[in-house]
Design a protein around this motif. Sequence first.
Motif, PDB file in Angstrom:
ATOM      1  N   LEU A   1       2.639  15.562 -10.592  1.00 35.75           N
ATOM      2  CA  LEU A   1       2.705  15.689 -11.900  1.00 35.75           C
ATOM      3  C   LEU A   1       1.208  16.445 -12.260  1.00 35.75           C
ATOM      4  CD1 LEU A   1       5.368  12.790 -12.929  1.00 35.75           C
ATOM      5  CD2 LEU A   1       6.000  15.617 -12.672  1.00 35.75           C
ATOM      6  N   ALA A   2       0.316  15.964 -12.609  1.00 33.28           N
ATOM      7  CA  ALA A   2      -0.921  16.691 -12.398  1.00 33.28           C
ATOM      8  C   ALA A   2      -1.535  17.750 -11.980  1.00 33.28           C
ATOM      9  CB  ALA A   2      -2.096  15.820 -12.476  1.00 33.28           C
TER      10      ALA A   2
ATOM     11  N   ILE B   1       0.941  -1.285   0.055  1.00 37.39           N
ATOM     12  CA  ILE B   1       0.041   0.129   0.089  1.00 37.39           C
ATOM     13  C   ILE B   1       0.891   1.343   0.569  1.00 37.39           C
ATOM     14  CG2 ILE B   1      -1.704   1.509   1.337  1.00 37.39           C
ATOM     15  CD1 ILE B   1      -3.141  -1.347   2.349  1.00 37.39           C
ATOM     16  N   ARG B   2       1.588   1.251   1.107  1.00 36.66           N
ATOM     17  CA  ARG B   2       2.667   2.498   1.019  1.00 36.66           C
ATOM     18  C   ARG B   2       3.550   2.838  -0.332  1.00 36.66           C
ATOM     19  NH1 ARG B   2       5.151   0.077   5.810  1.00 36.66           N
ATOM     20  NH2 ARG B   2       4.237   1.254   7.186  1.00 36.66           N
ATOM     21  N   LEU B   3       3.967   1.359  -0.805  1.00 34.14           N
ATOM     22  CA  LEU B   3       4.149   1.860  -2.284  1.00 34.14           C
ATOM     23  C   LEU B   3       3.581   2.359  -3.807  1.00 34.14           C
ATOM     24  CD1 LEU B   3       6.737  -1.752  -2.794  1.00 34.14           C
ATOM     25  CD2 LEU B   3       7.284   0.588  -2.150  1.00 34.14           C
ATOM     26  N   ALA B   4       2.560   1.966  -3.703  1.00 35.82           N
ATOM     27  CA  ALA B   4       1.048   2.567  -4.587  1.00 35.82           C
ATOM     28  C   ALA B   4       0.681   3.108  -3.837  1.00 35.82           C
ATOM     29  CB  ALA B   4      -0.156   0.889  -4.213  1.00 35.82           C
ATOM     30  N   LEU B   5       1.130   3.674  -2.633  1.00 33.45           N
ATOM     31  CA  LEU B   5       0.324   5.647  -2.194  1.00 33.45           C
ATOM     32  C   LEU B   5       1.469   6.710  -2.632  1.00 33.45           C
ATOM     33  CD1 LEU B   5      -1.343   7.707  -0.533  1.00 33.45           C
ATOM     34  CD2 LEU B   5       0.604   6.370   1.790  1.00 33.45           C
ATOM     35  N   ASP B   6       3.223   6.285  -2.514  1.00 27.84           N
ATOM     36  CA  ASP B   6       3.984   6.793  -3.393  1.00 27.84           C
ATOM     37  C   ASP B   6       3.720   6.945  -4.912  1.00 27.84           C
ATOM     38  OD1 ASP B   6       4.769   6.961  -0.463  1.00 27.84           O
ATOM     39  OD2 ASP B   6       6.465   5.006  -0.849  1.00 27.84           O
ATOM     40  N   ASP B   7       3.446   5.831  -5.564  1.00 23.48           N
ATOM     41  CA  ASP B   7       3.542   6.265  -6.875  1.00 23.48           C
ATOM     42  C   ASP B   7       2.356   7.007  -7.058  1.00 23.48           C
ATOM     43  OD1 ASP B   7       3.732   5.584  -9.864  1.00 23.48           O
ATOM     44  OD2 ASP B   7       1.472   4.597  -9.777  1.00 23.48           O
ATOM     45  N   GLN B   8       0.839   6.870  -6.470  1.00 25.11           N
ATOM     46  CA  GLN B   8      -0.473   7.684  -6.671  1.00 25.11           C
ATOM     47  C   GLN B   8       0.331   9.668  -6.893  1.00 25.11           C
ATOM     48  OE1 GLN B   8      -3.142   7.596  -8.893  1.00 25.11           O
ATOM     49  NE2 GLN B   8      -2.336   4.964  -8.190  1.00 25.11           N
ATOM     50  N   VAL B   9       0.554   9.513  -5.475  1.00 30.09           N
ATOM     51  CA  VAL B   9       1.215  10.745  -5.106  1.00 30.09           C
ATOM     52  C   VAL B   9       2.217  11.537  -6.415  1.00 30.09           C
ATOM     53  CG1 VAL B   9       2.641  12.173  -3.459  1.00 30.09           C
ATOM     54  CG2 VAL B   9       1.051  10.556  -2.384  1.00 30.09           C
TER      55      VAL B   9
END
Length: 464
Positions: free
Chosen positions: A332-333, A319-327
Amino acid sequence: MDRGNTREILSVSTLNERIKALLEDRFASLWVEGEVSNLRRPASGHVYFTLKDAKSQIRAVIFRNPYAPRGGGRPAGFALEEGMSIVCRGRVSVYPPRGDYQLLIDAVEPRGLGALQKAFEQLKARLEGEGLFDPARKKPLPFLPARIGVVTSPTGAVIRDILTVTRRRFPSVDLLIAPVRVQGAEAPAEIIQALADLQFAPHVEVIILARGGGSLEDLAPFNDEGVARAIARSRIPIISAVGHETDFTIADFTADLRAATPSAAAELAVPLRVELIETVETLRLRFHRHWRREQERLRRRVREVTERLRDPKRRLADIRLALDDQVERMRLAIDHRLQVRRRECITIGVRLEHQNPRSRIAERLRQVDQRSKDLQANWGRLAEQRRHRCQTAAGLLDSLSPLACLNRGYSITRRLADGRILRRAQSTAVGDAISCRLAEGSLLATVTEIRNESKEDDHVQREI
């Protein structure tokens, strides 16, 4: 012809007029009994018939009252029929064009029990046809009326029975007695007026119309059409308790509920206080049992979920990895969106500068400020209304709470061995441990002496 004697020569019209004056003066008002025959009802609304007995007959007429409502104005509360025995009041008159004398009737009464029963059946059929007996128009009785209106004689056994039953079942219920005569010619008008007065009496939620048993003639006021219509007009539910269990009157059919006796009417109007208290206590116990079962179910659910959440570290790492990627993607967006919006703002700023909307913005700001003030004012009024309603509801709930009895000095005594509520001194023994629930807190005690009610009363009287 003897010219020495004078004689008066009358015309036929003059003779009939003199006969008419003589008869109307001599028979101005009288009662006549007979049987109806040759009954006719022309379109004029008058009723013509012949009143006869075994030896003679006389013509009779009942003129329609032009000021009465359509279908009304009859001197009898029933429809005349061929062969019916009646007693009528009227005066003798002469119809000069034909020289016929006749009886002009202004009041009619049936003769005998069969005629009274016939009048009862006719009125019942007519009112039923108008829908006065329709179950759809019957009003439900209140569960616990604050005040009961009683229309009956103030001196008979009926009012004593009603008072006894209501005091036994729910002593705090208030009774408002409207004294009337329940027999005789004046009774219908008094009953109608009493029912009308109770419509405006404060806090009256149900009315009992009652009298004891009697013959069909005695119950005549409760078979009156005016009384039936007064019952139908009532906005307050009415219980009819007239006569014995086998007696039926027009008031019984028109009322919202019929009781076999006045005592039964009081039982229908007032619930039993002891049963209400027992029902509340039963519901309280059921609530506590349900609450304990629900707590146990939730505990089991927590244990099951806890067992399923074994070693959550791996899941948390993903979940932390996915969260960092989404952040990062979100950053950028956002940067891209900010650049786009910045360029749009610059373009819009240039356009706004050309259109100079300052005056409109100022006006809109004033409107926004005014509407904000209106919203705050409306919200304050709404909050005050809701607060008042909550306070009213809380006061009502507090007045209906069974614990209110404890605040008046009562207590609930239980036997500690089995938790049973004690209602009689003989239900426990010397040495038993008991608890007394008070308005604030409770007491633990031990029974040292048991007194019978009669002995305790004698002891109190000796002390007095």
